[in-house]
Structures are given as C-alpha cells and as structure tokens.
Design an enzyme around this catalytic site. Structure first.
Site, PDB file in Angstrom:
ATOM      1  N   LYS A   1       0.817  -1.222   0.000  1.00 41.26           N
ATOM      2  CA  LYS A   1       0.000   0.000   0.000  1.00 41.26           C
ATOM      3  C   LYS A   1       0.854   1.278   0.000  1.00 41.26           C
ATOM      4  O   LYS A   1       2.069   1.227   0.276  1.00 41.26           O
ATOM      5  CB  LYS A   1      -0.928  -0.035   1.213  1.00 41.26           C
ATOM      6  CG  LYS A   1      -1.980  -1.149   1.157  1.00 41.26           C
ATOM      7  CD  LYS A   1      -2.912  -1.073   2.377  1.00 41.26           C
ATOM      8  CE  LYS A   1      -3.998  -2.123   2.317  1.00 41.26           C
ATOM      9  NZ  LYS A   1      -4.933  -1.980   3.471  1.00 41.26           N
TER      10      LYS A   1
ATOM     11  N   PHE B   1     -14.823   4.117   7.977  1.00 38.49           N
ATOM     12  CA  PHE B   1     -13.476   4.426   7.482  1.00 38.49           C
ATOM     13  C   PHE B   1     -13.388   4.426   5.951  1.00 38.49           C
ATOM     14  O   PHE B   1     -12.311   4.600   5.400  1.00 38.49           O
ATOM     15  CB  PHE B   1     -12.455   3.437   8.068  1.00 38.49           C
ATOM     16  CG  PHE B   1     -12.755   1.979   7.790  1.00 38.49           C
ATOM     17  CD1 PHE B   1     -12.409   1.391   6.579  1.00 38.49           C
ATOM     18  CD2 PHE B   1     -13.379   1.188   8.748  1.00 38.49           C
ATOM     19  CE1 PHE B   1     -12.682   0.052   6.313  1.00 38.49           C
ATOM     20  CE2 PHE B   1     -13.659  -0.155   8.493  1.00 38.49           C
ATOM     21  CZ  PHE B   1     -13.316  -0.715   7.266  1.00 38.49           C
TER      22      PHE B   1
ATOM     23  N   ARG C   1      -2.427 -14.319   4.265  1.00 35.25           N
ATOM     24  CA  ARG C   1      -3.013 -13.668   5.453  1.00 35.25           C
ATOM     25  C   ARG C   1      -2.134 -13.983   6.671  1.00 35.25           C
ATOM     26  O   ARG C   1      -1.923 -13.119   7.521  1.00 35.25           O
ATOM     27  CB  ARG C   1      -4.460 -14.113   5.680  1.00 35.25           C
ATOM     28  CG  ARG C   1      -5.367 -13.817   4.513  1.00 35.25           C
ATOM     29  CD  ARG C   1      -6.347 -12.709   4.535  1.00 35.25           C
ATOM     30  NE  ARG C   1      -6.586 -11.913   5.655  1.00 35.25           N
ATOM     31  CZ  ARG C   1      -7.211 -10.717   5.546  1.00 35.25           C
ATOM     32  NH1 ARG C   1      -7.617 -10.238   4.371  1.00 35.25           N
ATOM     33  NH2 ARG C   1      -7.424 -10.002   6.595  1.00 35.25           N
TER      34      ARG C   1
ATOM     35  N   THR D   1      -5.221  -7.090  10.716  1.00 36.83           N
ATOM     36  CA  THR D   1      -5.466  -5.763  10.122  1.00 36.83           C
ATOM     37  C   THR D   1      -4.798  -4.657  10.935  1.00 36.83           C
ATOM     38  O   THR D   1      -4.179  -3.744  10.371  1.00 36.83           O
ATOM     39  CB  THR D   1      -6.988  -5.507  10.056  1.00 36.83           C
ATOM     40  OG1 THR D   1      -7.613  -6.613   9.413  1.00 36.83           O
ATOM     41  CG2 THR D   1      -7.292  -4.220   9.295  1.00 36.83           C
TER      42      THR D   1
ATOM     43  N   ARG E   1       2.703  -6.791   8.631  1.00 37.25           N
ATOM     44  CA  ARG E   1       2.037  -5.641   9.264  1.00 37.25           C
ATOM     45  C   ARG E   1       2.661  -5.309  10.618  1.00 37.25           C
ATOM     46  O   ARG E   1       2.804  -4.134  10.969  1.00 37.25           O
ATOM     47  CB  ARG E   1       0.537  -5.909   9.377  1.00 37.25           C
ATOM     48  CG  ARG E   1      -0.186  -5.694   8.033  1.00 37.25           C
ATOM     49  CD  ARG E   1      -1.598  -6.212   8.072  1.00 37.25           C
ATOM     50  NE  ARG E   1      -2.409  -5.729   6.958  1.00 37.25           N
ATOM     51  CZ  ARG E   1      -3.602  -6.236   6.644  1.00 37.25           C
ATOM     52  NH1 ARG E   1      -4.122  -7.219   7.355  1.00 37.25           N
ATOM     53  NH2 ARG E   1      -4.282  -5.747   5.628  1.00 37.25           N
TER      54      ARG E   1
ATOM     55  N   GLU F   1     -10.059  -9.974  -7.599  1.00 39.13           N
ATOM     56  CA  GLU F   1      -9.101  -8.884  -7.358  1.00 39.13           C
ATOM     57  C   GLU F   1      -7.915  -8.958  -8.320  1.00 39.13           C
ATOM     58  O   GLU F   1      -7.434  -7.916  -8.788  1.00 39.13           O
ATOM     59  CB  GLU F   1      -8.648  -8.916  -5.893  1.00 39.13           C
ATOM     60  CG  GLU F   1      -9.793  -8.531  -4.947  1.00 39.13           C
ATOM     61  CD  GLU F   1      -9.459  -8.672  -3.467  1.00 39.13           C
ATOM     62  OE1 GLU F   1     -10.341  -8.369  -2.642  1.00 39.13           O
ATOM     63  OE2 GLU F   1      -8.329  -9.082  -3.128  1.00 39.13           O
TER      64      GLU F   1
HETATM   65  P1  IDP Z   1      -8.023  -6.529   5.843  1.00 35.42           P
HETATM   66  O1  IDP Z   1      -7.235  -5.600   4.928  1.00 35.42           O
HETATM   67  O2  IDP Z   1      -7.164  -7.088   6.942  1.00 35.42           O
HETATM   68  O3  IDP Z   1      -8.766  -7.593   5.076  1.00 35.42           O
HETATM   69  P2  IDP Z   1     -10.574  -5.188   6.163  1.00 35.42           P
HETATM   70  O4  IDP Z   1     -11.446  -5.294   7.384  1.00 35.42           O
HETATM   71  O5  IDP Z   1     -11.013  -5.910   4.924  1.00 35.42           O
HETATM   72  O6  IDP Z   1      -9.107  -5.630   6.589  1.00 35.42           O
HETATM   73  O7  IDP Z   1     -10.422  -3.645   5.854  1.00 35.42           O
HETATM   74  C1  IDP Z   1      -9.871  -3.206   4.626  1.00 35.42           C
HETATM   75  C2  IDP Z   1      -8.896  -2.085   4.904  1.00 35.42           C
HETATM   76  O8  IDP Z   1      -9.615  -0.969   5.444  1.00 35.42           O
HETATM   77  C3  IDP Z   1      -7.842  -2.388   5.966  1.00 35.42           C
HETATM   78  O9  IDP Z   1      -6.743  -3.118   5.470  1.00 35.42           O
HETATM   79  C4  IDP Z   1      -7.450  -0.993   6.413  1.00 35.42           C
HETATM   80  O10 IDP Z   1      -6.567  -0.364   5.482  1.00 35.42           O
HETATM   81  C5  IDP Z   1      -8.797  -0.284   6.376  1.00 35.42           C
HETATM   82  N1  IDP Z   1      -9.438  -0.327   7.701  1.00 35.42           N
HETATM   83  C6  IDP Z   1     -10.061  -1.388   8.276  1.00 35.42           C
HETATM   84  N2  IDP Z   1     -10.530  -1.074   9.498  1.00 35.42           N
HETATM   85  C7  IDP Z   1     -10.206   0.219   9.705  1.00 35.42           C
HETATM   86  C8  IDP Z   1     -10.416   1.131  10.802  1.00 35.42           C
HETATM   87  O11 IDP Z   1     -11.015   0.792  11.834  1.00 35.42           O
HETATM   88  N3  IDP Z   1      -9.927   2.395  10.634  1.00 35.42           N
HETATM   89  C9  IDP Z   1      -9.274   2.797   9.497  1.00 35.42           C
HETATM   90  N4  IDP Z   1      -9.054   1.974   8.449  1.00 35.42           N
HETATM   91  C10 IDP Z   1      -9.505   0.706   8.561  1.00 35.42           C
HETATM   92 MG    MG Z   2     -10.313  -7.440   3.729  1.00 37.99          MG
END
Ligand code: IDP
Ligand code: MG
Length: 142
Positions: free
Chosen positions: A10, A58, A86, A92, A103, A127
C-alpha cells in the site's frame, strides 16, 4: 484450496521505502510472484475495489489513502495462497499482528497497514482480474 492470491503493497509502505523489504518478505515466505506492477490507483478504482466497505465509517479515509500515492499490486502463488498470505501479513491492526508478520514489522496503524490480502479464493480471482489481464500473469509453477 486455490493457489493464487492478490496482494498490494500500500501507499504508506511504498512512500516510506519499504517496497524492497516487503517483496523480500513475500519471497522469503515462499510465494512466487506471478504478476506485479507499480500503479497509482485512482479514487474511482479505490471506491470500486473497496465497495464492500462503503457503509463503514473508514471508507472515505480508506479511498483517499489508497489513491494518495503509488501502490505495488501483485498476483501471488503458493499452495493455499489466500490463508498463507493472510498468515504472512498478520492482523489488520498492527498492534494485534503476530510477531514477524509484515504488518507487525511495517504497518503504521490499522488504516495505513502496509499491505492487502484477499480474504477468499473467489475474491482473490476477482481482485487479480481487477488489476491484471490474463496475458500479464505468468503461467503457474504448481
Ligand atoms: P483486511 O485488509 O485485513 O482484510 P478489512 O477489514 O477488509 O481488513 O479492511 C480493509 C482495509 O480498510 C484495511 O486493510 C485498512 O486499510 C482499512 N481499515 C479497516 N478497518 C479500519 C479502521 O477501523 N480504521 C481505518 N481503516 C480501517
Ligand atoms: Mg479485507
């Protein structure tokens, strides 16, 4: 289980000079890179890619972040690739990510979290197709 997943390094990780370190970690974890490209994701692309999150608080912040600078997109191959990637990237939120995961090592916070990984074989296929044509993907080694 499928043998492909979609990954992104990213804008936070690219801008802070972590591109090489994340690619090294990807290869060290046993993935074959079947396609890869540095790209500036548009706001419209980010909105579409993350449409599943459009009701989340978000969402706008995520779309702005993902279109704020270059991202390195990749199609990765390994047995059981979705789960393997993963496991390699960690949770996350980097404060919850296991020691040694990408991460935990390189993410700034839950939003600016260095890398993306698909959450299912079905989404991995969608994707990969969102960013790569068939001709851009190297044939499978598996
Ligand atoms: P993931 O990337 O681990 O699959 P997801 O829940 O699918 O997580 O969320 C997608 C992306 O959205 C995350 O990787 C992160 O960049 C962003 N994100 C998720 N939760 C939050 C939050 O609570 N605050 C800000 N950004 C968030
Ligand atoms: Mg996701």
């Amino acid at each position: 289980m499928g043998n492909k997943t979609f990954a992104m390094i990213k804008p936070d990780a690219v801008a802070s000079g972590k591109l090489g370190k994340v690619i090294d970690a990807t290869l060290a974890a046993g993935f074959n890179i079947k396609a890869g490209r540095l790209t500036l994701i548009t706001k419209a692309q980010a909105q579409e890619f993350y449409a599943v999150h459009r009701e989340r608080p978000f969402y706008n912040e995520l779309v702005d972040f993902m279109s704020s600078g270059p991202t390195f997109v990749m199609a990765l191959e390994q047995e059981n690739a979705v789960q393997a990637w993963r496991d390699t990237i960690g949770a996350t939120d980097p404060t919850e990510a296991a020691a040694g995961t990408i991460r935990q090592l390189y993410a700034e916070n839950k939003g600016r979290n260095a890398v993306h990984g698909s959450d299912s074989d079905e989404n991995a296929e969608k994707e990969i197709a969102f960013f790569f044509s068939e001709a851009e993907i190297i044939a499978s080694n598996l």
